[in-house]
Each structure stands twice: as C-alpha cells, then as structure tokens.
Enzyme design. Structure first.
Site, PDB file in Angstrom:
ATOM      1  N   ARG A 104       0.842  -1.181   0.000  1.00  0.00           N
ATOM      2  CA  ARG A 104       0.000   0.000   0.000  1.00  0.00           C
ATOM      3  C   ARG A 104       0.892   1.250   0.000  1.00  0.00           C
ATOM      4  O   ARG A 104       1.950   1.257   0.646  1.00  0.00           O
ATOM      5  CB  ARG A 104      -0.836  -0.040   1.278  1.00  0.00           C
ATOM      6  CG  ARG A 104      -1.840   1.068   1.456  1.00  0.00           C
ATOM      7  CD  ARG A 104      -2.965   0.952   0.498  1.00  0.00           C
ATOM      8  NE  ARG A 104      -4.113   1.761   0.882  1.00  0.00           N
ATOM      9  CZ  ARG A 104      -5.074   2.097   0.022  1.00  0.00           C
ATOM     10  NH1 ARG A 104      -5.023   1.721  -1.247  1.00  0.00           N
ATOM     11  NH2 ARG A 104      -6.112   2.809   0.423  1.00  0.00           N
ATOM     12  N   THR A 377      -9.401   0.622  -9.503  1.00  0.00           N
ATOM     13  CA  THR A 377      -8.458  -0.258  -8.856  1.00  0.00           C
ATOM     14  C   THR A 377      -8.513  -1.440  -9.792  1.00  0.00           C
ATOM     15  O   THR A 377      -9.369  -1.470 -10.677  1.00  0.00           O
ATOM     16  CB  THR A 377      -8.996  -0.540  -7.438  1.00  0.00           C
ATOM     17  OG1 THR A 377      -8.939   0.677  -6.708  1.00  0.00           O
ATOM     18  CG2 THR A 377      -8.270  -1.626  -6.710  1.00  0.00           C
ATOM     19  N   SER A 448      -7.708   0.863   3.223  1.00  0.00           N
ATOM     20  CA  SER A 448      -8.132   0.425   1.891  1.00  0.00           C
ATOM     21  C   SER A 448      -9.346  -0.481   1.999  1.00  0.00           C
ATOM     22  O   SER A 448      -9.638  -1.034   3.056  1.00  0.00           O
ATOM     23  CB  SER A 448      -6.979  -0.358   1.251  1.00  0.00           C
ATOM     24  OG  SER A 448      -7.398  -0.953   0.047  1.00  0.00           O
TER      25      SER A 448
HETATM   26  N1  GLY Z   1      -8.311   3.119  -3.427  1.00  0.00           N
HETATM   27  C1  GLY Z   1      -9.286   2.162  -3.181  1.00  0.00           C
HETATM   28  C2  GLY Z   1      -8.965   1.316  -1.996  1.00  0.00           C
HETATM   29  O1  GLY Z   1      -7.824   1.026  -1.734  1.00  0.00           O
HETATM   30  O2  GLY Z   1      -9.860   0.945  -1.298  1.00  0.00           O
END
Ligand code: GLY
Length: 565
Positions: A104, A377, A448
């Site tokens: 992340r 995503t 996330s």
């Molecule tokens: N950017 C979408 C997530 O990571 O939930």
C-alpha cells in the site's frame, strides 16, 4: 467459451511473434470465460491475462504469472494498472503456506493531518484527489520484488513482456479510447510535461498506444531491481515532478519505502477456510465480520435475490461499515481492536440490532462498543496446475490516479491520499467517512477496501476472487462468495448478475441498473432508499470444479479477460 471480437483497426503490420513473447498486441479478442486444467489468469485486460498464461507455460508458477500480469497491466491498463500506485498480494502456496504482502502507498514524510484543510477548516478535496499532493509514496514495485521471493523465474523474464508492450505499443479498445478522450483536459492540467496519453486528435478504438518513457523506466527496473525505481534516475524524476507541481514526495521517502509481509487474515466459513488481506485492508476485518454474521442465518433457504436475503445482507453490511468508519486504520499507527471485532461475543451483540423485514437506520446504528472509489483499482486472479493460487488487487485509487504523469518516466501517480480521512466525518470520493484511526500521519498507510481473497476447501484452492470498486469492493467479494457458497450460482452468474451495496453512510442501498424492479420495489416498501448507479466492481474469479477443472470468469462490466491453457 464466450468470445467478444474486438473491431480492431490494423495499424501495424508488425506482429510480435518471436518465440519469447508470442503475444500479438495488435490483434486480440476478449475472452470472458475459460475452462482448463493447466492454469488460469483473469485480469482487467486480455493482453495482461495472456502475458500471465505465457509465463505459466514457460514454467512459472502462479506468483510469476501474477507479477508479469501486474507489470503488463501497468502498460495496457493505465486506468488502474500501475507502478505508481500500490496493492495487496494474497497467496496460497501448494505446500500449504498462506502469504499476504502489503505494498500500500504511504503518506510522505512531509504529510500532516490537516494538509487538505483550507484556512477556514473546510476540506479541499480537489487537492486530495487530483494532482501532485494527492499522491502517496508508491508501493507497487517494492511489492513485486517482495512477491518475487515466491516465484520461480528471473524477474527479467517477468518484466520483459511489459517492456515490449510499452516500447512497441498495443492497440487500444474503444472503451480505453473513450476513457482517455474524456480525461484529456485533466491530464493536461495535472501533468507538467507532455504525456503518451494526450494527443491533439481524439483517440479511437484500434489506435496504437506507445509508451517509450514508461519502457525506459521498466528497463531501469529490469536492470537495477527495486533501486531502478526507488533510487537513481526514476526517483530523481519523481522528485523533480513533485517540485514542478508542489508535491511533497521526497527522495528519502522513496528510498525508505518497503513492502511488508503481513500475517494473513484467515477465518472459517462453514467447511471453507478463507484467506484474505489484513489491515490496512478494511476487507480483512469486514469480510470475516460479515460472513460470521451471515453464518448465523439460513441464508440459502431465503432464496437468491429474495427480498429477505437482500435485506439481511444489506443490514449486515450496514453494521460492518459502521465499525469501519470508527475503528479501522493502519495498525502500525493505531491500535485496532481486530480480535474483539471478530469475536463471537461481539458478533452476537451487533446482531441484536438487526431487525428483519424493515430498513435499519444509520443515524441510530453506530459502531459497536468493543472491549479493550470513478473507482479504479484492478484485480487479478491466478491459479496454476500445482495448486498455487494468487489473488492481487492493486490501485491508483481514482481512474488514472492523480492524473499526474511523472515527466520523463511515463507513469501515472496515484491519488491514494484521499483514502485517508482528510477530516473526521468528511466523506472521501467513495462517500466513506473516517476518524482518528485513519487520520493522516507521515509514513502511515491509508485504509483500503481492497479484498483479494482465496477460499480453500479441504486445504486446496477452491475460489480465487477479488474486484476493484472503492468501498464496494468488500461487499462485492462478500456477495460473490454468497452467490457461490450459499446460492450455488454458476461462476459466470456469480460474477455478472446485478449487485447491491450498503456502506452505513450514506444511508442508502446502491444498486446496478439491471437490478430487478420488483426487488427494488420490495426494498423500498421496507423503508430502504435505493440509488441506481453505474456498474460497480469488475470481479475476476477462478473456481475449481469437482474434477479439478479451473473455471475462470472475467467480468462483463469491462474489457476483463479470462485466459488459460
Ligand atoms: N483506493 C481504493 C482502496 O484502496 O480501497
């Protein structure tokens, strides 16, 4: 097999047919389903899925294929495929080991809690969602190298198809052309140098997209490893881009970035064992929470998409998402009561708030008391013949991230900073609210929703699943699993049937356009507010049939493709 032929204009007569990379980026079709026994790859783009299968055929395992597919997506699916974003890797190795790798993005060292507040204290969401300041320190390249420890083939082999696709170009679909045309002005606004994505005349399906600068960046990664991105020329280009656009990612932030192998979130649902991503994925808490609540009811007896079944699932989603807003954030920075949230006692307490046959109310339902995402995503699912399974979701956050292309390096930076809570109670681009647990701090990872998941049956991979879709990710994974495990839908239907989603706030049930009218009316009669919205999620599913055949399905909602051999 369902194949959708693409109307591709022949723009080049050159076809890449050399033995190493027998993939033709100028002529391809989108295959939505695949059945076979040797291996399967499902991703958001047919060329990326083909790259994954080619790597399996060369002797790579599911991890090799997942790495190569992600790199190919960074070229052929610039909406969300990336090296300028981040992601989560969930794997089950044939020896029985489960692995999760967290790559992340992180808040830069100069980030601070109130960095998106104007002088009057109101949130400046333009800054958290677009441009240089929206970008977190990218994690994807570190994640690929961390995953490589479990792969078989040299990294150079895995990255070469992506280099070729960037260098020689590939034919874009009409959907991609439309998406690029719609973003021309915003790319120009937030990029300080010319980019491959913008040209004077509109893009059309069948045009070739060549990304020479991206090819050079990939070559630096091939030749220098992780340092080819986080140090040296690429890092310098990122920092210079930041300086031109008032961003704050520094050379030190890049050099310090590390992917982290985390303890997987594992839980049982009936006879199945599930493996999913722990925090900073909210999915690693919400999916088990929702499934543990569901297990207390005879859901399948209510009937697929019956008002009773949907009402129960919506209320379970409401209860779980109320806890998300209060308790979930990066555990390296904030103590999250995961054990308590998933305890039988807590689940029992929460379910006392459930009332059947009527709509709950999010102003009355809050988090429980514990003791002690346009939405772009992308997901890929891979299964190989030896029983290695990989489920990876990666993201730039919004479609094309921050719209900032790193000058000279050719890749798009994420706008993941918007996944933090920029101010308590202020919704982010997905309407999600948060508080202290997900407040901005230097080096912290933003919460996330990405929920890459593997279901094991008798200890062997049974389902590999995941999806993009911002806050709808976790509910989509939940719904797909219920479709399969409770309602016995085929893999194709489990992915493609209409979806619904509830996330506590706003207090409404989001439904897709093709959601049955009579079901919508039944929910409204119970007191629910419904909101029709565009397609959410693009689920990539592999399910293993009783005879060992892998059934792979790419979501009909996009150019997603299932390949295998
Ligand atoms: N950017 C979408 C997530 O990571 O939930």
């Amino acid at each position: 097999m369902k194949r959708i032929a693409l109307l591709l204009v022949l723009v080049k007569l050159v076809v890449v047919t050399h033995a190493q990379h027998p993939i033709d980026p100028y002529h391809y079709t989108i295959q939505k389903t695949f059945r076979g026994k040797n291996g399967a790859v499902v991703s958001a783009h047919p060329l990326a899925s083909q790259v994954g299968v080619m790597i399996l055929k060369k002797g790579g395992n599911a991890v090799d294929a997942a790495i190569a597919t992600q790199l190919a997506l960074a070229v052929v699916y610039p909406n969300a495929g990336n090296i300028g974003g981040g992601g989560f890797f969930v794997g089950h190795l044939k020896e029985g080991k489960n692995i999760t790798i967290d790559y992340r993005e992180k808040a830069p060292g100069k980030a601070h809690r109130d960095m998106y507040l104007k002088q009057d204290g109101s949130p400046d969401l333009e800054k958290s969602q677009n441009g240089h300041l929206a970008a977190g320190v990218p994690g994807t390249v570190a994640g690929l190298f961390a995953s490589h420890k479990f792969a078989r083939l040299p990294f150079k082999t895995l990255i070469q198809p992506a280099i070729d696709l960037a260098e020689k170009g590939f034919v874009i679909t009409q959907a991609e052309a439309n998406a690029l045309n719609a973003r021309k002005a915003i790319f120009e606004k937030y990029s300080t140098r010319p980019t491959a994505f913008v040209r004077d005349i509109p893009w059309k399906g069948g045009d070739t997209l060549v990304q020479k600068e991206l090819a050079q960046t990939l070559i630096r990664i091939r030749d220098k490893g992780q340092k080819g991105f986080y140090e040296g020329e690429t890092a310098r280009m990122i920092v210079e881009e930041m300086q031109r656009g008032n961003g704050i990612i520094s050379y030190d932030d890049l050099k310090a970035y590390q992917a982290v192998e985390r303890t997987p979130s594992t839980f049982k649902y009936k006879e199945y064992d599930l493996v999913t991503m722990p925090l900073p994925s909210s999915g690693g808490v919400l999916l088990p929470m929702m499934m543990k609540m569901t297990e207390r009811f005879p859901l399948s007896s209510y009937g697929y998409m019956s008002p009773k079944a949907v009402q129960l699932m919506v209320e379970i989603e409401r209860l779980a998402y109320a806890d998300r807003a209060k308790y979930l954030g990066d555990e390296d920075f904030y103590k999250v009561p995961v054990k308590q949230l998933l305890s039988d006692k807590y689940i029992t307490e929460r379910l006392k708030l459930y009332q059947s046959d009527t709509a709950g109310n999010s102003t009355l339902i809050h988090e429980g008391v514990v003791e002690g995402e346009s939405e772009e995503t992308t997901h890929l699912s891979v299964l190989d013949k030896d029983g290695n399974a990989v489920s990876v979701t990666t993201t730039l956050n919004n479609s094309y991230g921050s719209f900032t292309v790193v000058g000279g390096a050719g890749f798009i930076l994420n706008d993941e900073m918007d996944d933090f809570s920029v101010k308590p109670g202020v919704p982010n681009m997905y309407g999600a609210v948060g508080g202290e647990a997900n407040a901005i701090a230097p080096g912290k990872r933003m919460l996330s929703s990405m929920t890459p998941t593997i279901v094991l049956k008798g200890g062997k991979p049974y389902i590999v699943v995941g999806t993009p879709g911002g806050t709808t990710i976790t509910t989509n994974v939940y719904m797909t699993l219920m479709n399969l495990l409770e309602f016995n839908l085929s893999a194709y239907d489990a992915v493609n049937k209409p979806r619904f989603h509830m996330q506590w706030l706003p207090d409404q049930v989001d439904i897709e356009k093709n959601f049955p009218e009579e079901l919508k009316a039944a929910l409204e009669k119970m007191g629910y507010k419904t909101r029709i919205r565009g397609a959410f999620g693009r689920t990539e599913l592999i399910k293993v049939l009783p005879d060992g055949t892998m059934e792979a399905v790419g979501d009909m909602r996009g150019d997603d493709a299932a390949e295998g051999w």
